[in-house]
Design a protein around this motif. Sequence first.
Motif: not given
Length: 319
Positions: A41-46, A61-65
Amino acid sequence: MPHATQHADAAAGVAAAELDTALRGGPFHVALRAAIAARGLPLQRVQHHLSRHGVRVGVTSLSYWQQGARRPQRPESLRAVRALEEILQLPEESLIRLLADSGPATGTGRPAARSYRSVQEASEVLHRLLGDLGAPLDGGLHTLGHHERVRIGARRELLGREAHHIVRAHRDGVDRFVAVHHGDPGCAPERMAVHALENCRTGRVRLHPATGILVAELLFDTRLRSGDTFLFRYAVEDGTAGVCREYVRGFGPAGGQYALQVRFDARALPVRCHRFVQHSPAAPRGGRQDLPLSRRHHSVHLVEPRVRSGMPGIAWDWE
Protein backbone atom coordinates in the motif's frame (compact mmCIF):
# COMPACT_ATOMS: atom_id res chain seq x y z
CA MET A 1 5.17 -15.26 -17.37
CA PRO A 2 6.03 -18.04 -14.93
CA HIS A 3 9.36 -16.47 -13.96
CA ALA A 4 7.70 -13.18 -13.06
CA THR A 5 5.18 -15.07 -10.94
CA GLN A 6 7.94 -16.98 -9.19
CA HIS A 7 9.83 -13.74 -8.50
CA ALA A 8 6.66 -12.11 -7.15
CA ASP A 9 5.94 -15.09 -4.91
CA ALA A 10 9.52 -15.05 -3.62
CA ALA A 11 9.36 -11.32 -2.94
CA ALA A 12 6.07 -11.74 -1.10
CA GLY A 13 7.59 -14.52 0.97
CA VAL A 14 10.57 -12.36 1.90
CA ALA A 15 8.26 -9.46 2.82
CA ALA A 16 6.12 -11.75 4.98
CA ALA A 17 9.21 -13.13 6.75
CA GLU A 18 10.53 -9.61 7.39
CA LEU A 19 7.15 -8.57 8.77
CA ASP A 20 6.97 -11.58 11.08
CA THR A 21 10.47 -10.85 12.41
CA ALA A 22 9.70 -7.16 12.89
CA LEU A 23 6.43 -7.85 14.73
CA ARG A 24 8.21 -10.20 17.11
CA GLY A 25 11.28 -8.07 17.79
CA GLY A 26 10.45 -4.51 16.72
CA PRO A 27 11.16 -1.70 16.89
CA PHE A 28 7.84 -0.04 16.11
CA HIS A 29 8.89 1.91 13.01
CA VAL A 30 10.52 -1.14 11.40
CA ALA A 31 7.40 -3.23 11.98
CA LEU A 32 5.15 -0.49 10.58
CA ARG A 33 7.33 -0.11 7.50
CA ALA A 34 7.41 -3.88 6.97
CA ALA A 35 3.61 -4.13 7.35
CA ILE A 36 2.97 -1.39 4.82
CA ALA A 37 5.44 -2.98 2.39
CA ALA A 38 3.94 -6.45 2.86
CA ARG A 39 0.48 -5.13 1.96
CA GLY A 40 1.82 -3.17 -1.01
CA LEU A 41 0.00 0.00 0.00
CA PRO A 42 1.30 3.48 -0.84
CA LEU A 43 1.04 5.94 2.04
CA GLN A 44 -1.76 7.83 0.29
CA ARG A 45 -3.88 4.66 0.35
CA VAL A 46 -3.04 4.06 4.00
CA GLN A 47 -4.16 7.62 4.75
CA HIS A 48 -7.39 7.02 2.81
CA HIS A 49 -8.14 3.86 4.79
CA LEU A 50 -7.49 5.71 8.05
CA SER A 51 -9.93 8.45 7.08
CA ARG A 52 -12.58 5.78 6.49
CA HIS A 53 -11.95 4.70 10.10
CA GLY A 54 -12.58 8.27 11.23
CA VAL A 55 -8.90 9.00 11.92
CA ARG A 56 -7.01 11.87 10.31
CA VAL A 57 -3.27 11.47 9.88
CA GLY A 58 -1.13 13.20 7.28
CA VAL A 59 1.04 11.35 4.78
CA THR A 60 4.05 13.20 6.20
CA SER A 61 3.32 11.89 9.70
CA LEU A 62 2.95 8.33 8.39
CA SER A 63 6.28 8.71 6.61
CA TYR A 64 7.96 9.98 9.79
CA TRP A 65 6.46 7.10 11.80
CA GLN A 66 7.83 4.42 9.49
CA GLN A 67 11.23 6.11 9.36
CA GLY A 68 11.48 6.35 13.14
CA ALA A 69 11.82 10.15 12.97
CA ARG A 70 8.71 10.55 15.12
CA ARG A 71 6.53 8.31 17.26
CA PRO A 72 2.75 8.46 17.64
CA GLN A 73 1.99 9.78 21.13
CA ARG A 74 -1.16 11.93 21.06
CA PRO A 75 -4.54 10.20 21.63
CA GLU A 76 -5.55 10.71 17.98
CA SER A 77 -2.24 9.19 16.84
CA LEU A 78 -2.71 6.17 19.11
CA ARG A 79 -6.21 5.67 17.64
CA ALA A 80 -4.50 5.65 14.25
CA VAL A 81 -2.08 2.93 15.35
CA ARG A 82 -4.96 0.69 16.44
CA ALA A 83 -6.72 1.35 13.13
CA LEU A 84 -3.50 0.52 11.27
CA GLU A 85 -3.45 -2.91 12.91
CA GLU A 86 -6.82 -3.62 11.29
CA ILE A 87 -6.04 -1.97 7.96
CA LEU A 88 -2.72 -3.82 7.60
CA GLN A 89 -4.27 -7.10 8.81
CA LEU A 90 -2.01 -7.37 11.85
CA PRO A 91 -2.71 -9.15 15.15
CA GLU A 92 -4.53 -7.00 17.67
CA GLU A 93 -2.15 -5.02 19.96
CA SER A 94 0.88 -5.98 17.86
CA LEU A 95 1.91 -2.42 16.97
CA ILE A 96 0.70 -0.94 20.25
CA ARG A 97 2.90 -3.39 22.18
CA LEU A 98 5.95 -2.45 20.14
CA LEU A 99 5.16 1.20 20.71
CA ALA A 100 5.05 0.56 24.45
CA ASP A 101 8.28 -1.48 24.25
CA SER A 102 10.16 1.37 22.60
CA GLY A 103 9.42 3.79 25.44
CA PRO A 104 9.05 7.55 25.16
CA ALA A 105 11.08 9.42 22.56
CA THR A 106 13.01 11.90 24.67
CA GLY A 107 15.97 12.56 22.40
CA THR A 108 18.28 11.98 25.36
CA GLY A 109 19.46 8.50 24.48
CA ARG A 110 17.91 7.06 27.64
CA PRO A 111 17.14 3.35 27.55
CA ALA A 112 13.54 2.33 27.07
CA ALA A 113 11.36 1.46 30.02
CA ARG A 114 10.67 -2.17 30.79
CA SER A 115 9.39 -3.87 27.65
CA TYR A 116 5.97 -5.44 27.41
CA ARG A 117 7.57 -8.89 27.22
CA SER A 118 9.67 -8.36 30.35
CA VAL A 119 6.65 -7.08 32.26
CA GLN A 120 4.61 -10.08 31.13
CA GLU A 121 7.38 -12.44 32.24
CA ALA A 122 7.55 -10.71 35.61
CA SER A 123 3.78 -11.01 35.95
CA GLU A 124 3.95 -14.77 35.37
CA VAL A 125 6.79 -15.10 37.91
CA LEU A 126 4.82 -13.04 40.43
CA HIS A 127 1.82 -15.35 40.09
CA ARG A 128 4.07 -18.34 40.83
CA LEU A 129 5.67 -16.71 43.88
CA LEU A 130 2.28 -15.69 45.28
CA GLY A 131 1.07 -19.24 44.72
CA ASP A 132 4.09 -20.54 46.60
CA LEU A 133 3.07 -18.38 49.56
CA GLY A 134 -0.56 -19.40 49.22
CA ALA A 135 -1.47 -15.75 48.74
CA PRO A 136 -4.38 -14.90 46.42
CA LEU A 137 -4.18 -11.78 44.24
CA ASP A 138 -7.04 -10.38 46.29
CA GLY A 139 -5.61 -10.46 49.80
CA GLY A 140 -8.90 -9.40 51.38
CA LEU A 141 -7.79 -5.80 51.87
CA HIS A 142 -9.08 -2.62 50.28
CA THR A 143 -6.61 0.27 50.11
CA LEU A 144 -7.77 3.52 51.70
CA GLY A 145 -4.39 5.22 51.49
CA HIS A 146 -0.96 4.27 50.15
CA HIS A 147 2.01 6.62 50.53
CA GLU A 148 5.42 5.71 49.12
CA ARG A 149 8.78 7.38 49.53
CA VAL A 150 11.49 6.34 47.07
CA ARG A 151 15.17 7.21 47.58
CA ILE A 152 17.64 7.64 44.72
CA GLY A 153 21.32 7.50 45.68
CA ALA A 154 24.48 9.33 44.70
CA ARG A 155 25.20 6.72 42.01
CA ARG A 156 21.71 7.42 40.60
CA GLU A 157 20.57 4.01 41.85
CA LEU A 158 17.30 3.02 43.53
CA LEU A 159 18.43 2.90 47.16
CA GLY A 160 15.10 1.76 48.51
CA ARG A 161 11.54 2.71 49.31
CA GLU A 162 9.25 3.03 52.31
CA ALA A 163 5.50 2.31 52.12
CA HIS A 164 2.76 3.40 54.50
CA HIS A 165 -0.56 1.59 53.99
CA ILE A 166 -4.03 2.32 55.35
CA VAL A 167 -6.33 -0.61 54.56
CA ARG A 168 -9.78 -1.98 55.34
CA ALA A 169 -10.56 -5.71 55.40
CA HIS A 170 -13.46 -6.82 53.23
CA ARG A 171 -13.57 -10.36 54.65
CA ASP A 172 -12.96 -11.95 58.02
CA GLY A 173 -9.64 -13.50 59.05
CA VAL A 174 -7.14 -11.34 57.13
CA ASP A 175 -3.84 -11.31 59.03
CA ARG A 176 -1.17 -10.39 56.50
CA PHE A 177 -0.17 -8.31 53.48
CA VAL A 178 2.13 -9.50 50.70
CA ALA A 179 4.57 -6.80 49.57
CA VAL A 180 6.05 -6.94 46.08
CA HIS A 181 9.27 -5.17 45.08
CA HIS A 182 10.41 -5.20 41.44
CA GLY A 183 13.99 -3.97 41.21
CA ASP A 184 15.61 -2.31 38.23
CA PRO A 185 17.33 -4.43 35.53
CA GLY A 186 20.52 -5.99 36.88
CA CYS A 187 19.43 -5.88 40.51
CA ALA A 188 20.18 -8.63 43.02
CA PRO A 189 17.12 -9.50 45.16
CA GLU A 190 19.23 -11.77 47.37
CA ARG A 191 21.10 -8.66 48.58
CA MET A 192 17.93 -6.68 49.35
CA ALA A 193 16.38 -6.43 52.81
CA VAL A 194 12.78 -6.03 54.00
CA HIS A 195 12.11 -4.11 57.23
CA ALA A 196 8.79 -4.19 59.07
CA LEU A 197 8.57 -0.69 60.55
CA GLU A 198 5.19 -0.42 62.25
CA ASN A 199 2.30 -2.74 63.21
CA CYS A 200 3.70 -5.73 61.32
CA ARG A 201 6.59 -8.20 61.22
CA THR A 202 8.35 -9.88 58.33
CA GLY A 203 7.25 -13.40 57.42
CA ARG A 204 8.31 -15.55 54.49
CA VAL A 205 10.32 -13.98 51.65
CA ARG A 206 10.58 -15.30 48.09
CA LEU A 207 13.00 -14.14 45.37
CA HIS A 208 13.39 -14.47 41.62
CA PRO A 209 16.81 -13.05 40.61
CA ALA A 210 16.26 -13.30 36.84
CA THR A 211 13.35 -10.85 36.92
CA GLY A 212 14.43 -8.89 39.99
CA ILE A 213 11.29 -9.67 41.98
CA LEU A 214 11.13 -9.90 45.77
CA VAL A 215 7.91 -10.95 47.53
CA ALA A 216 7.57 -10.68 51.32
CA GLU A 217 4.83 -11.43 53.84
CA LEU A 218 4.06 -8.75 56.40
CA LEU A 219 2.25 -10.34 59.34
CA PHE A 220 -0.20 -8.29 61.44
CA ASP A 221 -0.32 -10.44 64.64
CA THR A 222 -4.08 -9.92 64.62
CA ARG A 223 -6.94 -11.23 62.53
CA LEU A 224 -9.05 -8.48 61.01
CA ARG A 225 -12.79 -8.75 60.73
CA SER A 226 -14.63 -7.50 57.69
CA GLY A 227 -14.81 -3.72 57.94
CA ASP A 228 -11.80 -3.35 60.27
CA THR A 229 -9.15 -0.80 59.32
CA PHE A 230 -5.42 -1.25 59.82
CA LEU A 231 -2.25 0.83 59.39
CA PHE A 232 1.23 -0.52 58.80
CA ARG A 233 4.60 0.54 57.40
CA TYR A 234 7.48 -1.35 55.84
CA ALA A 235 10.62 -0.62 53.84
CA VAL A 236 12.74 -2.36 51.21
CA GLU A 237 16.48 -1.69 50.96
CA ASP A 238 17.73 -2.13 47.41
CA GLY A 239 20.73 -0.27 45.97
CA THR A 240 21.79 -3.32 43.96
CA ALA A 241 21.19 -2.17 40.36
CA GLY A 242 22.56 0.51 38.07
CA VAL A 243 21.13 3.87 37.06
CA CYS A 244 17.43 4.30 37.87
CA ARG A 245 15.32 6.50 35.61
CA GLU A 246 11.75 5.95 36.78
CA TYR A 247 9.49 4.48 39.41
CA VAL A 248 6.14 2.93 38.49
CA ARG A 249 3.42 1.50 40.74
CA GLY A 250 0.81 -0.87 39.31
CA PHE A 251 -2.73 -1.06 40.69
CA GLY A 252 -5.42 -3.62 40.00
CA PRO A 253 -8.81 -2.77 41.52
CA ALA A 254 -9.56 0.89 42.17
CA GLY A 255 -8.56 2.11 45.60
CA GLY A 256 -8.05 5.14 47.78
CA GLN A 257 -5.44 7.88 47.73
CA TYR A 258 -1.93 7.19 46.40
CA ALA A 259 1.00 9.53 46.96
CA LEU A 260 4.48 8.94 45.56
CA GLN A 261 7.52 10.99 46.53
CA VAL A 262 10.93 10.50 44.89
CA ARG A 263 13.87 12.03 46.74
CA PHE A 264 17.29 12.40 45.10
CA ASP A 265 20.74 12.58 46.65
CA ALA A 266 22.02 16.16 46.59
CA ARG A 267 25.09 14.96 44.67
CA ALA A 268 23.00 13.55 41.82
CA LEU A 269 20.04 15.67 40.76
CA PRO A 270 18.06 15.07 37.54
CA VAL A 271 17.66 17.83 34.96
CA ARG A 272 13.92 17.27 34.53
CA CYS A 273 11.12 15.11 35.94
CA HIS A 274 7.60 14.25 34.83
CA ARG A 275 4.67 12.13 35.91
CA PHE A 276 2.76 9.75 33.63
CA VAL A 277 0.14 7.04 33.68
CA GLN A 278 -0.04 3.77 31.76
CA HIS A 279 -3.27 1.78 31.64
CA SER A 280 -1.46 -1.54 31.12
CA PRO A 281 2.04 -2.81 30.19
CA ALA A 282 0.89 -3.00 26.55
CA ALA A 283 -0.55 0.51 26.47
CA PRO A 284 1.34 3.69 25.58
CA ARG A 285 1.98 6.22 28.31
CA GLY A 286 -0.20 9.29 28.67
CA GLY A 287 -1.05 12.02 31.14
CA ARG A 288 2.48 13.43 31.00
CA GLN A 289 3.00 16.42 33.26
CA ASP A 290 6.28 18.10 34.17
CA LEU A 291 7.12 18.09 37.86
CA PRO A 292 9.21 20.83 39.49
CA LEU A 293 12.12 19.57 41.56
CA SER A 294 12.29 20.99 45.09
CA ARG A 295 15.77 22.47 45.35
CA ARG A 296 15.66 22.48 49.14
CA HIS A 297 14.43 18.91 49.60
CA HIS A 298 15.60 17.47 46.25
CA SER A 299 12.28 15.73 45.65
CA VAL A 300 9.25 15.49 43.40
CA HIS A 301 5.87 13.93 44.06
CA LEU A 302 2.50 13.00 42.64
CA VAL A 303 -0.86 12.50 44.33
CA GLU A 304 -3.75 10.45 42.97
CA PRO A 305 -6.82 11.31 45.10
CA ARG A 306 -8.49 8.07 44.06
CA VAL A 307 -6.48 5.34 42.36
CA ARG A 308 -7.88 3.73 39.26
CA SER A 309 -6.66 0.50 37.70
CA GLY A 310 -3.39 1.26 35.94
CA MET A 311 0.24 2.25 36.43
CA PRO A 312 1.05 5.78 37.61
CA GLY A 313 4.70 6.74 37.85
CA ILE A 314 7.43 9.36 37.82
CA ALA A 315 10.31 9.45 35.33
CA TRP A 316 13.36 11.68 35.13
CA ASP A 317 16.28 12.56 32.86
CA TRP A 318 19.79 12.78 34.19
CA GLU A 319 21.30 14.89 31.42
